[in-house]
Design a protein around this motif. Structure first.
Motif, PDB file in Angstrom:
ATOM      1  N   GLU A  84     -43.628 -44.850  42.689  1.00  0.00           N
ATOM      2  CA  GLU A  84     -42.360 -45.003  42.258  1.00  0.00           C
ATOM      3  C   GLU A  84     -41.487 -45.144  43.267  1.00  0.00           C
ATOM      4  O   GLU A  84     -40.489 -45.868  43.179  1.00  0.00           O
ATOM      5  CB  GLU A  84     -41.845 -43.530  41.633  1.00  0.00           C
ATOM      6  CG  GLU A  84     -42.401 -43.165  40.260  1.00  0.00           C
ATOM      7  CD  GLU A  84     -42.607 -41.758  39.949  1.00  0.00           C
ATOM      8  OE1 GLU A  84     -42.017 -40.806  40.862  1.00  0.00           O
ATOM      9  OE2 GLU A  84     -42.695 -41.304  38.700  1.00  0.00           O
ATOM     10  N   GLN A  87     -41.487 -48.981  43.733  1.00  0.00           N
ATOM     11  CA  GLN A  87     -40.610 -49.660  42.756  1.00  0.00           C
ATOM     12  C   GLN A  87     -39.180 -49.558  42.966  1.00  0.00           C
ATOM     13  O   GLN A  87     -38.499 -50.320  42.768  1.00  0.00           O
ATOM     14  CB  GLN A  87     -40.742 -49.049  41.362  1.00  0.00           C
ATOM     15  CG  GLN A  87     -42.333 -49.257  40.842  1.00  0.00           C
ATOM     16  CD  GLN A  87     -42.391 -48.686  39.551  1.00  0.00           C
ATOM     17  OE1 GLN A  87     -42.147 -47.202  39.406  1.00  0.00           O
ATOM     18  NE2 GLN A  87     -42.997 -49.304  38.094  1.00  0.00           N
ATOM     19  N   LEU A 147     -43.495 -54.854  41.043  1.00  0.00           N
ATOM     20  CA  LEU A 147     -44.499 -54.937  42.359  1.00  0.00           C
ATOM     21  C   LEU A 147     -45.140 -55.875  42.658  1.00  0.00           C
ATOM     22  O   LEU A 147     -45.245 -56.954  41.886  1.00  0.00           O
ATOM     23  CB  LEU A 147     -45.475 -53.685  42.041  1.00  0.00           C
ATOM     24  CG  LEU A 147     -45.142 -52.166  42.014  1.00  0.00           C
ATOM     25  CD1 LEU A 147     -46.042 -51.318  41.652  1.00  0.00           C
ATOM     26  CD2 LEU A 147     -44.311 -51.676  43.364  1.00  0.00           C
ATOM     27  N   ASN A 251     -43.004 -53.670  47.093  1.00  0.00           N
ATOM     28  CA  ASN A 251     -41.975 -53.567  46.350  1.00  0.00           C
ATOM     29  C   ASN A 251     -41.619 -55.429  46.218  1.00  0.00           C
ATOM     30  O   ASN A 251     -41.665 -55.930  47.185  1.00  0.00           O
ATOM     31  CB  ASN A 251     -40.526 -53.088  47.197  1.00  0.00           C
ATOM     32  CG  ASN A 251     -39.245 -53.370  46.288  1.00  0.00           C
ATOM     33  OD1 ASN A 251     -38.591 -54.287  46.628  1.00  0.00           O
ATOM     34  ND2 ASN A 251     -38.812 -52.425  45.309  1.00  0.00           N
TER      35      ASN A 251
END
Length: 339
Positions: A84, A87, A147, A251
């Protein structure tokens, strides 16, 4: 004589210029960069060592201009928390097991299907992920959740272990309260074997075993031994019921913003680190973990062909619950590696 010396000197200078130009051409001349990579694996594990190798290679290949700050052992949170973060962009790179990646994209569940892969055809699977259509498929999956896939590190095959009940076959697993990840497939595999699945974050499993919240788990021996679960466990068996990888992702926006030269260094370092892990670190860690289990007094059972066939038979119906949720071409690509 002087003429010979002059010609020799000229040759030496020419060679120096030639080799100097080669070194210069290969030297990293991109921008400086420092970024973070976090994972949940304990010290000494082949996954921990692989990502440290990655960081070392990045530094070496960039002549110290790119530095990777590694946060191991779940110090920044669970797999889910780390992904998370990646992201959102609050963390540049995160590592997660493929079962936990299924929380973000169901396609990763394909690796959870019981016995869809086997150690016998491991090299075929590596090739498909590294440079084949299977890897390209998952690149698109990663892009869809913000991603970028960087490193398909080995995780290994999970085996069942228990605290107080000897496990030697499918029947002996019945009734055990087993820790699973949040993967629905892994939960259904436990149910198919008559076990009581309890999804628990990795960092909480040791305490759960101590307190009796669960009395068994399925994981790789190196992962368990590195986290000192051998202090609590007393029985284990080579069930090979589930396979996973420890996927390093970045990311997507951050990755796309990097200089191409920086990206090249990171890609090269990842490729070399994962190859070193597969060839050296993983086999050595598996061996030392098994020896550590035995030394700790854990009784490890190797299944006969018949006992293994029974596990496969009981868990095969799990496939029926997920084949309609997974792209047929994805399942086929994985199966094509097993021959």
């Amino acid at each position: 004589m002087n003429g010979i010396m002059k010609r020799t000197t000229t040759c030496i200078i020419a060679l120096a210029v030639l080799f100097g130009s080669i070194v210069t051409a290969n030297a990293y001349d991109g921008p400086k960069l420092k970024f973070r990579l976090a994972h949940t694996t304990p010290p000494g594990n082949h996954i921990t060592l692989a990502y440290q190798k990655f960081a070392d290679l990045v530094k070496e290949k960039s002549e110290g201009k790119i530095q990777v700050q590694v946060f191991p052992n779940a110090v920044l949170g669970s797999d889910r928390v780390l992904i998370e973060g990646a992201q959102r962009g609050s963390l540049e790179m995160a590592v997660s097991s493929t079962p936990n990646m299924a929380n973000f994209a169901p396609d990763y569940q394909v690796f959870d299907l019981p016995y869809i892969t086997s150690p016998k055809f491991q090299q075929n699977l590596y090739k498909a992920l590294d440079s084949g259509d299977l890897g390209k498929y998952f690149d698109k999956v990663a892009h869809g959740i913000g991603l970028e896939n960087i490193m398909w590190a080995e995780y290994g095959y999970r085996n069942f272990c228990a605290v107080s009940k000897e496990i030697t076959n499918a029947k002996s697993l019945e009734g055990l309260k087993v820790r699973t990840t949040a993967s629905p497939v892994e939960v259904d595999v436990a149910k198919a074997l008559g076990m009581s699945p309890t999804p628990i974050a990795w960092g909480e499993v040791y305490t759960a075993l101590q307190q009796g919240t669960i009395d068994s788990e399925g994981n790789t021996f190196p992962h368990l031994y590195g986290a000192k679960h051998n202090e609590v466990l007393r029985y284990a068996m080579y069930s090979y019921h589930n396979y996973g990888m420890q996927l390093g992702v970045a990311n997507k926006k951050w990755w796309d913003s990097l200089d191409p030269k920086t990206q090249q260094v990171i890609r090269e370092a990842a490729a070399e680190a994962v190859q070193y892990q597969r060839d050296v670190l993983y086999p050595e860690n598996e061996k030392s973990a098994y020896e550590g289990f035995v030394k700790s007094g854990i009784k490890v059972h190797t299944l006969t062909d018949g006992e293994m066939d029974e596990l496969k038979k009981l868990t095969r119906p799990v496939w029926d619950n997920y084949l309609n949720k997974l792209a047929p071409e994805l399942v086929q690509m994985v199966q094509d590696t097993q021959k």
